[in-house]
Design a protein around this motif. Structure first.
Motif, PDB file in Angstrom:
ATOM      1  N   THR A   1       0.836  -1.202   0.000  1.00  8.71           N
ATOM      2  CA  THR A   1       0.000   0.000   0.000  1.00  8.71           C
ATOM      3  C   THR A   1       0.869   1.250   0.000  1.00  8.71           C
ATOM      4  O   THR A   1       1.918   1.291   0.661  1.00  8.71           O
ATOM      5  N   ILE A   2       0.447   2.258  -0.736  1.00  7.66           N
ATOM      6  CA  ILE A   2       1.174   3.528  -0.767  1.00  7.66           C
ATOM      7  C   ILE A   2       0.331   4.626  -0.124  1.00  7.66           C
ATOM      8  O   ILE A   2      -0.901   4.551  -0.096  1.00  7.66           O
ATOM      9  N   ALA A   3       1.015   5.640   0.425  1.00  5.23           N
ATOM     10  CA  ALA A   3       0.358   6.807   1.015  1.00  5.23           C
ATOM     11  C   ALA A   3       0.669   8.015   0.154  1.00  5.23           C
ATOM     12  O   ALA A   3       1.814   8.225  -0.260  1.00  5.23           O
ATOM     13  N   LEU A   4      -0.357   8.810  -0.134  1.00  6.48           N
ATOM     14  CA  LEU A   4      -0.225   9.943  -1.049  1.00  6.48           C
ATOM     15  C   LEU A   4      -0.072  11.251  -0.289  1.00  6.48           C
ATOM     16  O   LEU A   4      -0.740  11.477   0.718  1.00  6.48           O
ATOM     17  N   ASN A   5       0.781  12.101  -0.794  1.00  5.58           N
ATOM     18  CA  ASN A   5       0.988  13.406  -0.190  1.00  5.58           C
ATOM     19  C   ASN A   5       0.272  14.498  -0.967  1.00  5.58           C
ATOM     20  O   ASN A   5       0.424  15.681  -0.670  1.00  5.58           O
ATOM     21  N   GLY A   6      -0.474  14.115  -1.993  1.00  2.00           N
ATOM     22  CA  GLY A   6      -1.253  15.094  -2.749  1.00  2.00           C
ATOM     23  C   GLY A   6      -0.452  15.770  -3.842  1.00  2.00           C
ATOM     24  O   GLY A   6       0.730  15.498  -4.069  1.00  2.00           O
ATOM     25  N   VAL A   7      -1.106  16.685  -4.518  1.00  2.00           N
ATOM     26  CA  VAL A   7      -0.479  17.424  -5.615  1.00  2.00           C
ATOM     27  C   VAL A   7       0.397  18.537  -5.049  1.00  2.00           C
ATOM     28  O   VAL A   7       0.078  19.135  -4.020  1.00  2.00           O
ATOM     29  N   ASP A   8       1.528  18.806  -5.702  1.00  2.00           N
ATOM     30  CA  ASP A   8       2.399  19.903  -5.271  1.00  2.00           C
ATOM     31  C   ASP A   8       1.818  21.249  -5.675  1.00  2.00           C
ATOM     32  O   ASP A   8       1.692  22.161  -4.861  1.00  2.00           O
ATOM     33  N   TYR A   9       1.477  21.362  -6.960  1.00  2.00           N
ATOM     34  CA  TYR A   9       0.899  22.618  -7.441  1.00  2.00           C
ATOM     35  C   TYR A   9       0.253  22.418  -8.805  1.00  2.00           C
ATOM     36  O   TYR A   9       0.494  21.411  -9.487  1.00  2.00           O
ATOM     37  N   VAL A  10      -0.560  23.381  -9.176  1.00  2.85           N
ATOM     38  CA  VAL A  10      -1.135  23.458 -10.512  1.00  2.85           C
ATOM     39  C   VAL A  10      -0.859  24.856 -11.040  1.00  2.85           C
ATOM     40  O   VAL A  10      -1.059  25.844 -10.332  1.00  2.85           O
ATOM     41  N   LYS A  11      -0.394  24.947 -12.282  1.00  5.36           N
ATOM     42  CA  LYS A  11      -0.166  26.243 -12.914  1.00  5.36           C
ATOM     43  C   LYS A  11      -1.058  26.380 -14.143  1.00  5.36           C
ATOM     44  O   LYS A  11      -1.291  25.406 -14.864  1.00  5.36           O
ATOM     45  N   THR A  12      -1.556  27.586 -14.372  1.00  2.00           N
ATOM     46  CA  THR A  12      -2.339  27.859 -15.578  1.00  2.00           C
ATOM     47  C   THR A  12      -1.493  28.661 -16.561  1.00  2.00           C
ATOM     48  O   THR A  12      -0.483  29.269 -16.180  1.00  2.00           O
ATOM     49  N   ASN A  13      -1.924  28.681 -17.823  1.00  2.19           N
ATOM     50  CA  ASN A  13      -1.194  29.468 -18.807  1.00  2.19           C
ATOM     51  C   ASN A  13      -1.494  30.961 -18.704  1.00  2.19           C
ATOM     52  O   ASN A  13      -1.025  31.757 -19.515  1.00  2.19           O
ATOM     53  N   GLN A  14      -2.244  31.364 -17.676  1.00  2.00           N
ATOM     54  CA  GLN A  14      -2.456  32.781 -17.382  1.00  2.00           C
ATOM     55  C   GLN A  14      -1.566  33.241 -16.221  1.00  2.00           C
ATOM     56  O   GLN A  14      -1.737  34.339 -15.703  1.00  2.00           O
ATOM     57  N   GLY A  15      -0.635  32.372 -15.810  1.00  3.18           N
ATOM     58  CA  GLY A  15       0.320  32.757 -14.783  1.00  3.18           C
ATOM     59  C   GLY A  15      -0.133  32.502 -13.357  1.00  3.18           C
ATOM     60  O   GLY A  15       0.554  32.899 -12.407  1.00  3.18           O
ATOM     61  N   GLN A  16      -1.239  31.820 -13.173  1.00  3.38           N
ATOM     62  CA  GLN A  16      -1.753  31.534 -11.835  1.00  3.38           C
ATOM     63  C   GLN A  16      -1.147  30.237 -11.307  1.00  3.38           C
ATOM     64  O   GLN A  16      -1.054  29.246 -12.024  1.00  3.38           O
ATOM     65  N   THR A  17      -0.701  30.240 -10.052  1.00  5.32           N
ATOM     66  CA  THR A  17      -0.193  29.044  -9.388  1.00  5.32           C
ATOM     67  C   THR A  17      -1.097  28.708  -8.217  1.00  5.32           C
ATOM     68  O   THR A  17      -1.356  29.554  -7.365  1.00  5.32           O
ATOM     69  N   LEU A  18      -1.580  27.484  -8.173  1.00  5.83           N
ATOM     70  CA  LEU A  18      -2.484  27.032  -7.116  1.00  5.83           C
ATOM     71  C   LEU A  18      -1.833  25.908  -6.333  1.00  5.83           C
ATOM     72  O   LEU A  18      -1.206  25.012  -6.914  1.00  5.83           O
TER      73      LEU A  18
ATOM     74  N   ALA B   1      -8.134  30.891 -18.602  1.00  6.19           N
ATOM     75  CA  ALA B   1      -7.029  29.943 -18.742  1.00  6.19           C
ATOM     76  C   ALA B   1      -7.474  28.827 -19.677  1.00  6.19           C
ATOM     77  O   ALA B   1      -8.625  28.389 -19.640  1.00  6.19           O
ATOM     78  N   THR B   2      -6.570  28.369 -20.529  1.00  2.00           N
ATOM     79  CA  THR B   2      -6.901  27.290 -21.463  1.00  2.00           C
ATOM     80  C   THR B   2      -6.050  26.042 -21.234  1.00  2.00           C
ATOM     81  O   THR B   2      -6.314  25.002 -21.830  1.00  2.00           O
ATOM     82  N   LYS B   3      -5.029  26.150 -20.360  1.00  3.47           N
ATOM     83  CA  LYS B   3      -4.153  25.011 -20.117  1.00  3.47           C
ATOM     84  C   LYS B   3      -3.814  24.921 -18.625  1.00  3.47           C
ATOM     85  O   LYS B   3      -3.706  25.934 -17.942  1.00  3.47           O
ATOM     86  N   LEU B   4      -3.627  23.686 -18.151  1.00  2.12           N
ATOM     87  CA  LEU B   4      -3.177  23.416 -16.792  1.00  2.12           C
ATOM     88  C   LEU B   4      -1.910  22.571 -16.847  1.00  2.12           C
ATOM     89  O   LEU B   4      -1.790  21.665 -17.676  1.00  2.12           O
ATOM     90  N   ALA B   5      -0.972  22.864 -15.950  1.00  2.00           N
ATOM     91  CA  ALA B   5       0.217  22.032 -15.763  1.00  2.00           C
ATOM     92  C   ALA B   5       0.204  21.555 -14.319  1.00  2.00           C
ATOM     93  O   ALA B   5       0.243  22.361 -13.387  1.00  2.00           O
ATOM     94  N   ILE B   6       0.127  20.236 -14.120  1.00  4.19           N
ATOM     95  CA  ILE B   6      -0.039  19.659 -12.786  1.00  4.19           C
ATOM     96  C   ILE B   6       1.237  18.951 -12.359  1.00  4.19           C
ATOM     97  O   ILE B   6       1.772  18.105 -13.086  1.00  4.19           O
ATOM     98  N   LYS B   7       1.728  19.302 -11.179  1.00  2.44           N
ATOM     99  CA  LYS B   7       2.928  18.670 -10.625  1.00  2.44           C
ATOM    100  C   LYS B   7       2.520  17.864  -9.393  1.00  2.44           C
ATOM    101  O   LYS B   7       2.099  18.414  -8.378  1.00  2.44           O
ATOM    102  N   PHE B   8       2.598  16.557  -9.511  1.00  2.00           N
ATOM    103  CA  PHE B   8       2.250  15.679  -8.399  1.00  2.00           C
ATOM    104  C   PHE B   8       3.429  15.537  -7.437  1.00  2.00           C
ATOM    105  O   PHE B   8       4.592  15.668  -7.824  1.00  2.00           O
TER     106      PHE B   8
END
Length: 248
Positions: free
Chosen positions: A163-180, A217-224
């Motif tokens: 079994t693995i334990a998840l630490n969640g997503v690091d961040y999400v960036k949009t092509n409008q310069g927003q970082t979540l 925003a039209t694109k998302l970049a997701i860093k797990f």
């Protein structure tokens, strides 16, 4: 934020750590997940934390019958066609603005992250409770009466023999310069959860889209993030690249 007699305002854990943290932290993160599940209308995300949502109150928005008779109204919240809409229990009108259903995946060793669907939702708060819940979930001091979010449904497949334990997503960036991040404008139901050996589990991610109506925003970049064993030993690095998605 105004205090409502029927609504308990909670101090939320904004960045959820590994499974196995203190019980108080787990309870608080479950509160946030239950609210997030209402926002995303995702039954799989809400099932594990449905009991905790009661601590916010038993408030249930009553959808007017005239609205229920609208041909675009979807009672069960499964929005699949543009212009369809539903309501969460706090009184947020959620209308599907865009949807992408072409699967996208990224593999890291014996793990696969597969995005099944991305939806852009136009949210209109019809009650004060709806705004308060959204502000708590997305960690915003103020949210407008009408705002946009993306709801991303994805599956993590674990081909390890443990079994693995998840630490969640690091961040999400949009092509409008927003970082979540999960501390700011983003909630992710995978954080603190586990995936059994040779199992696949689905999760939901909800993020605030700043100024989407005027500068969409039209694109998302997701860093797990990295993955751990249940004893908190790292077993997999974060994916070396981001998972890139189109919103339109």
């Amino acid at each position: 934020m105004k205090t409502k007699g029927y609504l308990i305002i909670l101090t939320m854990i904004l960045a959820v750590g590994l499974a196995g943290c203190g019980s108080n932290e787990n309870n608080q993160s479950n509160e946030k997940k239950s609210l997030s599940a209402n926002m995303s209308n995702d039954p799989s995300s809400s099932s594990s934390s449905s009991n905790s949502s009661k601590s916010w109150s038993d408030y249930q928005y009553k959808v007017p019958k005239s609205v229920q008779n609208n041909t675009h109204y979807v009672k069960n919240g499964d929005l699949s066609k543009k212009h369809q809409f539903t309501f969460d229990r706090f009184g947020t009108r959620q209308q599907l603005a865009d949807v992408t259903t072409q699967p996208t995946n990224i593999e890291v060793g014996k793990l696969t992250y597969k995005v099944n669907q991305v939806r852009v939702i136009k949210n209109t708060a019809k009650t004060p409770q709806a705004k308060e819940a959204a502000e708590q979930v997305l960690n915003l001091q103020h949210i407008p009466d009408t705002y946009y979010t993306f709801v991303l449904n994805y599956t993590i497949t674990n081909r390890h023999h443990f079994t693995i334990a998840l630490n969640g997503v690091d961040y999400v960036k949009t092509n409008q310069g927003q970082t979540l991040t999960t501390a700011n404008q983003l909630t992710d139901s995978s954080a603190g959860n586990k995936v059994g050996a040779n199992r696949a589990v689905s999760f939901a991610m909800t993020g605030y889209l700043h100024d989407y109506a005027t500068s969409p925003a039209t694109k998302l970049a997701i860093k797990f993030g990295p993955v751990y064993t249940t004893s908190q030993k790292q077993v997999a690095n974060a994916p070396g690249s981001t998972l890139n998605l189109n919103l339109k």
